[in-house]
Structures are given as structure tokens and as C-alpha cells.
Motif scaffolding. Structure first.
Motif, PDB file in Angstrom:
ATOM      1  N   ARG A  50       0.989  -1.057  -0.019  1.00 17.11           N
ATOM      2  CA  ARG A  50       0.018  -0.407  -0.578  1.00 17.11           C
ATOM      3  C   ARG A  50       0.986   1.141   0.105  1.00 17.11           C
ATOM      4  O   ARG A  50       0.299   2.796  -0.398  1.00 17.11           O
ATOM      5  CB  ARG A  50      -1.010   0.517   0.765  1.00 17.11           C
ATOM      6  N   GLY A  51       1.842   1.098   0.644  1.00 18.58           N
ATOM      7  CA  GLY A  51       2.775   2.803  -0.024  1.00 18.58           C
ATOM      8  C   GLY A  51       3.299   3.058  -0.115  1.00 18.58           C
ATOM      9  O   GLY A  51       3.375   4.422  -0.623  1.00 18.58           O
ATOM     10  N   CYS A  52       2.866   1.913  -1.648  1.00 15.34           N
ATOM     11  CA  CYS A  52       3.555   2.395  -3.358  1.00 15.34           C
ATOM     12  C   CYS A  52       2.703   3.445  -4.140  1.00 15.34           C
ATOM     13  O   CYS A  52       2.191   3.733  -5.346  1.00 15.34           O
ATOM     14  CB  CYS A  52       4.391   2.515  -3.641  1.00 15.34           C
ATOM     15  N   LEU A  53       1.200   3.155  -3.642  1.00 16.08           N
ATOM     16  CA  LEU A  53      -0.645   3.719  -4.377  1.00 16.08           C
ATOM     17  C   LEU A  53      -0.219   5.237  -4.298  1.00 16.08           C
ATOM     18  O   LEU A  53      -0.079   5.806  -3.311  1.00 16.08           O
ATOM     19  CB  LEU A  53      -1.517   3.306  -2.805  1.00 16.08           C
ATOM     20  N   GLY A  54       0.033   5.708  -5.162  1.00 16.86           N
ATOM     21  CA  GLY A  54      -0.618   6.460  -5.816  1.00 16.86           C
ATOM     22  C   GLY A  54       1.160   7.548  -6.209  1.00 16.86           C
ATOM     23  O   GLY A  54       1.437   8.807  -5.457  1.00 16.86           O
ATOM     24  N   ARG A  55       2.253   6.400  -5.424  1.00 10.29           N
ATOM     25  CA  ARG A  55       3.467   6.490  -5.106  1.00 10.29           C
ATOM     26  C   ARG A  55       4.447   5.635  -6.097  1.00 10.29           C
ATOM     27  O   ARG A  55       5.590   5.152  -4.968  1.00 10.29           O
ATOM     28  CB  ARG A  55       3.952   6.967  -3.658  1.00 10.29           C
ATOM     29  N   PRO A  56       4.643   5.420  -7.050  1.00  6.22           N
ATOM     30  CA  PRO A  56       5.823   5.257  -7.648  1.00  6.22           C
ATOM     31  C   PRO A  56       6.946   5.413  -8.039  1.00  6.22           C
ATOM     32  O   PRO A  56       8.138   4.412  -8.081  1.00  6.22           O
ATOM     33  CB  PRO A  56       5.289   4.556  -9.543  1.00  6.22           C
ATOM     34  N   TRP A  57       6.851   6.769  -7.225  1.00  6.95           N
ATOM     35  CA  TRP A  57       8.640   7.128  -7.084  1.00  6.95           C
ATOM     36  C   TRP A  57       9.017   6.337  -5.962  1.00  6.95           C
ATOM     37  O   TRP A  57       9.951   6.864  -5.761  1.00  6.95           O
ATOM     38  CB  TRP A  57       8.510   8.164  -7.158  1.00  6.95           C
ATOM     39  N   LEU A  58       8.326   6.173  -4.681  1.00 10.83           N
ATOM     40  CA  LEU A  58       8.487   5.430  -4.058  1.00 10.83           C
ATOM     41  C   LEU A  58      10.102   4.095  -4.055  1.00 10.83           C
ATOM     42  O   LEU A  58      11.311   4.359  -2.938  1.00 10.83           O
ATOM     43  CB  LEU A  58       7.662   4.460  -3.184  1.00 10.83           C
ATOM     44  N   PRO A  79       0.172   6.828   6.558  1.00 10.54           N
ATOM     45  CA  PRO A  79      -0.080   5.106   5.004  1.00 10.54           C
ATOM     46  C   PRO A  79      -1.574   5.539   3.921  1.00 10.54           C
ATOM     47  O   PRO A  79      -2.064   6.931   4.122  1.00 10.54           O
ATOM     48  CB  PRO A  79      -1.250   4.859   6.299  1.00 10.54           C
ATOM     49  N   ARG A  80      -1.569   4.834   3.146  1.00 17.17           N
ATOM     50  CA  ARG A  80      -2.552   5.138   2.793  1.00 17.17           C
ATOM     51  C   ARG A  80      -3.470   4.105   2.305  1.00 17.17           C
ATOM     52  O   ARG A  80      -2.547   2.150   2.436  1.00 17.17           O
ATOM     53  CB  ARG A  80      -2.189   5.472   1.083  1.00 17.17           C
ATOM     54  N   GLY A  81      -4.605   3.948   1.595  1.00 15.76           N
ATOM     55  CA  GLY A  81      -5.825   2.564   1.437  1.00 15.76           C
ATOM     56  C   GLY A  81      -6.235   2.375   2.619  1.00 15.76           C
ATOM     57  O   GLY A  81      -5.649   2.657   3.932  1.00 15.76           O
ATOM     58  N   ARG A  82      -6.953   1.501   2.288  1.00 15.62           N
ATOM     59  CA  ARG A  82      -8.202   1.107   3.407  1.00 15.62           C
ATOM     60  C   ARG A  82      -7.581   0.406   4.221  1.00 15.62           C
ATOM     61  O   ARG A  82      -7.170  -1.389   4.289  1.00 15.62           O
ATOM     62  CB  ARG A  82      -9.128   0.901   3.468  1.00 15.62           C
ATOM     63  N   ALA A  83      -7.198   0.328   6.012  1.00 19.33           N
ATOM     64  CA  ALA A  83      -6.676  -0.363   6.937  1.00 19.33           C
ATOM     65  C   ALA A  83      -8.020  -1.452   7.136  1.00 19.33           C
ATOM     66  O   ALA A  83      -7.260  -2.210   7.583  1.00 19.33           O
ATOM     67  CB  ALA A  83      -6.513  -0.235   7.315  1.00 19.33           C
ATOM     68  N   GLY A  84      -9.503  -0.735   7.084  1.00 22.49           N
ATOM     69  CA  GLY A  84     -10.122  -1.805   7.350  1.00 22.49           C
ATOM     70  C   GLY A  84     -10.193  -2.066   9.368  1.00 22.49           C
ATOM     71  O   GLY A  84      -9.834  -1.527   9.906  1.00 22.49           O
ATOM     72  N   THR A  85     -10.676  -3.024  10.201  1.00 18.01           N
ATOM     73  CA  THR A  85     -10.984  -3.340  11.347  1.00 18.01           C
ATOM     74  C   THR A  85     -10.852  -5.043  11.567  1.00 18.01           C
ATOM     75  O   THR A  85     -11.025  -5.036  10.819  1.00 18.01           O
ATOM     76  CB  THR A  85     -12.034  -2.496  12.214  1.00 18.01           C
ATOM     77  N   PRO A  86      -9.967  -5.200  12.871  1.00 15.61           N
ATOM     78  CA  PRO A  86      -9.778  -6.022  13.123  1.00 15.61           C
ATOM     79  C   PRO A  86     -11.197  -6.797  13.260  1.00 15.61           C
ATOM     80  O   PRO A  86     -12.335  -6.329  13.348  1.00 15.61           O
ATOM     81  CB  PRO A  86      -9.786  -5.826  14.302  1.00 15.61           C
ATOM     82  N   LYS A  87     -11.405  -8.474  12.728  1.00 17.45           N
ATOM     83  CA  LYS A  87     -12.702  -9.281  12.621  1.00 17.45           C
ATOM     84  C   LYS A  87     -12.248 -10.687  12.599  1.00 17.45           C
ATOM     85  O   LYS A  87     -11.156 -11.296  12.051  1.00 17.45           O
ATOM     86  CB  LYS A  87     -13.364  -8.331  11.511  1.00 17.45           C
TER      87      LYS A  87
END
Length: 385
Positions: free
Chosen positions: A239-247, A345-353
Motif C-alpha cells: 500500500r505504501g506505493c499507491l499513488g507514489r510509484p516514485w517510492l 499510510p494510504r489505502g483502507r486499513a479496515g478494522t479487526p474482525k
């Protein structure tokens, strides 16, 4: 921001494949298609893995699965991730990829936490059935022959049903070329903080092949810190590279000991966003599909930048490259990098389930009769990825 270290990291060997930079792009459904992989390669170095492809779909040569395994001529090494729950079907899919020279590296998915996968016994749920896990990995390694085969997994189903150490040892014994661990359980989804100490534990348990760490790598500093704290041989970035390919450029620089970090202006982001849309149009062989696909990337690319809600909404409904050019032309391309607002952070983290599992799945680590029925049903799912 300078890197946390100036000591170059040693290359990463995955079987015969040697990577100058020990970085792997994590498979992400609907994201890591040829277009995004090519874009990331333009910025950095490493191994870029396809989105997850269902083994049954591949064996049956569905049009979608055949499209997903197609690489651009510029992509080398070619890396494909497979998902499956039946040893015979997975082996057949691997055999096909090898016989038709479609991959230089194959990864098996044992980490997906998505309910539609785990409720059928697949993804992060499967290593709990250790005999089934062993049969799948051993069969796939044998079918792969000289092509390096790796696995990616999670810590386990939940805190009471951890599988990563045993699965790591089984995979090592089966002859895999590397083992990657996303340091969360299926129950955690992407919430909270990844447990990097589990990566260190796995590194201590698996000693003859590389161990790769995954989870909460948002910057090159994070990657270098993970290696320093856990002793892992490389990192897997999702998820760290979402919208950031330069990462991937930052990661390459960091692991080479260079104090360099991308700080893209709004114009740089706009150009990269436009390039992504262009590559998607080529990948889908359709401007309409390419533009529809780029819409989901809008929030990730422009995170932290002064782009108003109305313009973001228009970008998220763009219908053509010409319209995209017109919208991007309204931006002030000279606006500088906004700093921390664009990071993190980027992208949906959600919740524990509680993970969705087949009935009675946790009753035993060996397969029962009703488990086999569930797995047969899972193999009937021939979606491409």
C-alpha cells in the motif's frame, strides 16, 4: 529527509534471480497490472509481481487470466502470483507457466485476508491445514523446476491460530526460493501496526533461504529500519506505493546508501498520473477502460496536495485522456511538494474482525471430509484474480 543509514544493502538472490535492490512490489488485486508495474520500474528497481491469478482460471485459460499473465516486453524478470487450494490444479498452473515460458518467478498466495477467499479455505486460511499446505508447495516447487518459486503468507488466522513459523519451515523444506511474511494475521486485515518482531522470528526459524518482510513500509526509512530491526533479507512493499510509484526510486537510493528522497511538485504528480492513465489505456487496449481504472487512483496520487474537492470529483469520473488533460491543465503545476501531508499510510486499513472461514475449519489442522467439499467449491471459482 535523509535515509536512516548510508550503508549499502547487499543484493537479494531469489534462486538464479539477483536483484541489485532487495525490494519486491507486493501483488495487489486490481492494482499491480502491467501498467502499474511498468510505471514503478520507470522510477526504481526490484522485482515487480503481478496481481493474484487463480490457478483454476489459468488452467482453463480464461481470457482474463491469460491477459493478466501477459507481460510487456520491457518487464524482466517476469513475476506471477498464483492462488489455489488444490495441489493438482496449482501444479498444473505452474507447469503451464514454465512450459510456455511465461514467467521467470512464481509466487504462491497464502496471505490474502479477503472474506471471499478465506471462507473457501484459501489465502491466509490455508496454512492452518498444514498437510494441504505442504502438498501444494511441494507440488508447485517440483513443477517449477529451475524457475524460482516463493510463497507469501500472513502470521496466521488470528492470535490464537498462528501458522507462520511452521509454514515457513515447511516451505523451506519443500525447496522454495524465498519466504515473505506480512506481519499481520488475517483477523487484523490491514489495521493497527504490523508486528515486525514476527519477521525477526521467522528469520531465526528459516535459515537457508531469504526471508522478506512486509507491512507498514511507507518510506525508504521504514524499509531500512525493518531490515535493521528484523534481519530480513529484503522488503515487500504494498500500500505504501499507491499513488507514489516514485517510492521505488527512494527505496533504490536508500538501499544503495544514497541520501536522496523524491519530493514531487504538483506538476510531477500530474505528469505521473497522466502517464499511468496512458499505460492503463495501452494495457486494456481501451481508452474508456483505462480512464475508468485510473479513477480509483485519484485520492492516492493527490493526497496532501492542494487539489479541491470539485476537481477531485471530476478526476474521479474522467472519461477520456483529452478530458484528463483538460482537468490536469487547471492545476498549478508549480505548487511544491507539501511535505508530511503527502506521506504516510494510504489505502483502507479496515478494522479487526473474525475471519470468514469454512465451517469447522479450525477444529483440526488436518483435512476433514467436509473441508474437501469446500475446497472443491473454491476451485470452481475461475475469476482471473
Amino acid at each position: 529527509m535523509p535515509s536512516t543509514t548510508t550503508t549499502p544493502q547487499r543484493p537479494l538472490a531469489i534462486g538464479p534471480i539477483e536483484l541489485d535492490v532487495p525490494v519486491v512490489l507486493a501483488p495487489m488485486a486490481g492494482i499491480t497490472n502491467t501498467a502499474f508495474r511498468r510505471l514503478c520500474r520507470e522510477f526504481g528497481a526490484g522485482l515487480y509481481v503481478s496481481e493474484m491469478i487463480t490457478s483454476r482460471a489459468l488452467v482453463e485459460r480464461t481470457p482474463e487470466s491469460m491477459r493478466l499473465i501477459t507481460h510487456h516486453e520491457s518487464e524482466t524478470p517476469r513475476s506471477i502470483q498464483l492462488y489455489g487450494v488444490d495441489p493438482k490444479t496449482v501444479a498444473e498452473a505452474v507447469t503451464m507457466l514454465v512450459a510456455e515460458d511465461r514467467a521467470d518467478h512464481i509466487d504462491l498466495n497464502f496471505g490474502c485476508p479477503v472474506p471471499k477467499v478465506t471462507r473457501k479455505g484459501g489465502g491466509a486460511a490455508l496454512p492452518w491445514k498444514r498437510g494441504l499446505f505442504r502438498d501444494i508447495v511441494e507440488g508447485a516447487v517440483q513443477a517449477a523446476g529451475e524457475i524460482p518459486l516463493t510463497i507469501k503468507m500472513r502470521k496466521g488466522i488470528d492470535a490464537d491460530h498462528l501458522t507462520f513459523l511452521e509454514a515457513g519451515r515447511i516451505a523451506e523444506g519443500a525447496g522454495v526460493a524465498a519466504v515473505a511474511l506480512h506481519a499481520r494475521t488475517a483477523a487484523e486485515f490491514y489495521s493497527g501496526n504490523a508486528d515486525w518482531s514476527a519477521i525477526a522470528e521467522l528469520k531465526q526459524a528459516v535459515t537457508t533461504v531469504p526471508v522478506l518482510g512486509n507491512g507498514d513500509i511507507w518510506s525508504a526509512d521504514d524499509a531500512l529500519r525493518m531490515v535493521a530491526e528484523t534481519g530480513c533479507d529484503g522488503v515487500v512493499v504494498g500500500r505504501g506505493c499507491l499513488g507514489r510509484p516514485w517510492l521505488f526510486g527512494d527505496l533504490a537510493a536508500g538501499f544503495r546508501g544514497e541520501e536522496r528522497k523524491a519530493e514531487p511538485s504538483l506538476g510531477d504528480v500530474a505528469r505521473t498520473f497522466r502517464r499511468h492513465a496512458e499505460l492503463l489505456t495501452e494495457f486494456f487496449d481501451s481508452e474508456d477502460r483505462g480512464c475508468r481504472d485510473i479513477r480509483k487512483h485519484v485520492a492516492w496520487y493527490f493526497k496532501g496536495y492542494p487539489v479541491g474537492g470539485e476537481l477531485r470529483a471530476k478526476l474521479a469520473t474522467v472519461e477520456s485522456l483529452a478530458q484528463l488533460d483538460e482537468l490536469l491543465g487547471t492545476l498549478d503545476w508549480s505548487m511544491p511538494y507539501p511535505g508530511e501531508g503527502a506521506e504516510g499510510p494510504r489505502g483502507r486499513a479496515g478494522t479487526p474482525k473474525n475471519p470468514a472461514l469454512p465451517d469447522g475449519w479450525l477444529d483440526s489442522q488436518e483435512l476433514a471430509g467436509h473441508d474437501r467439499t469446500t475446497l472443491v467449491d473454491a476451485e470452481l471459482d475461475t475469476s482471473g484474480g
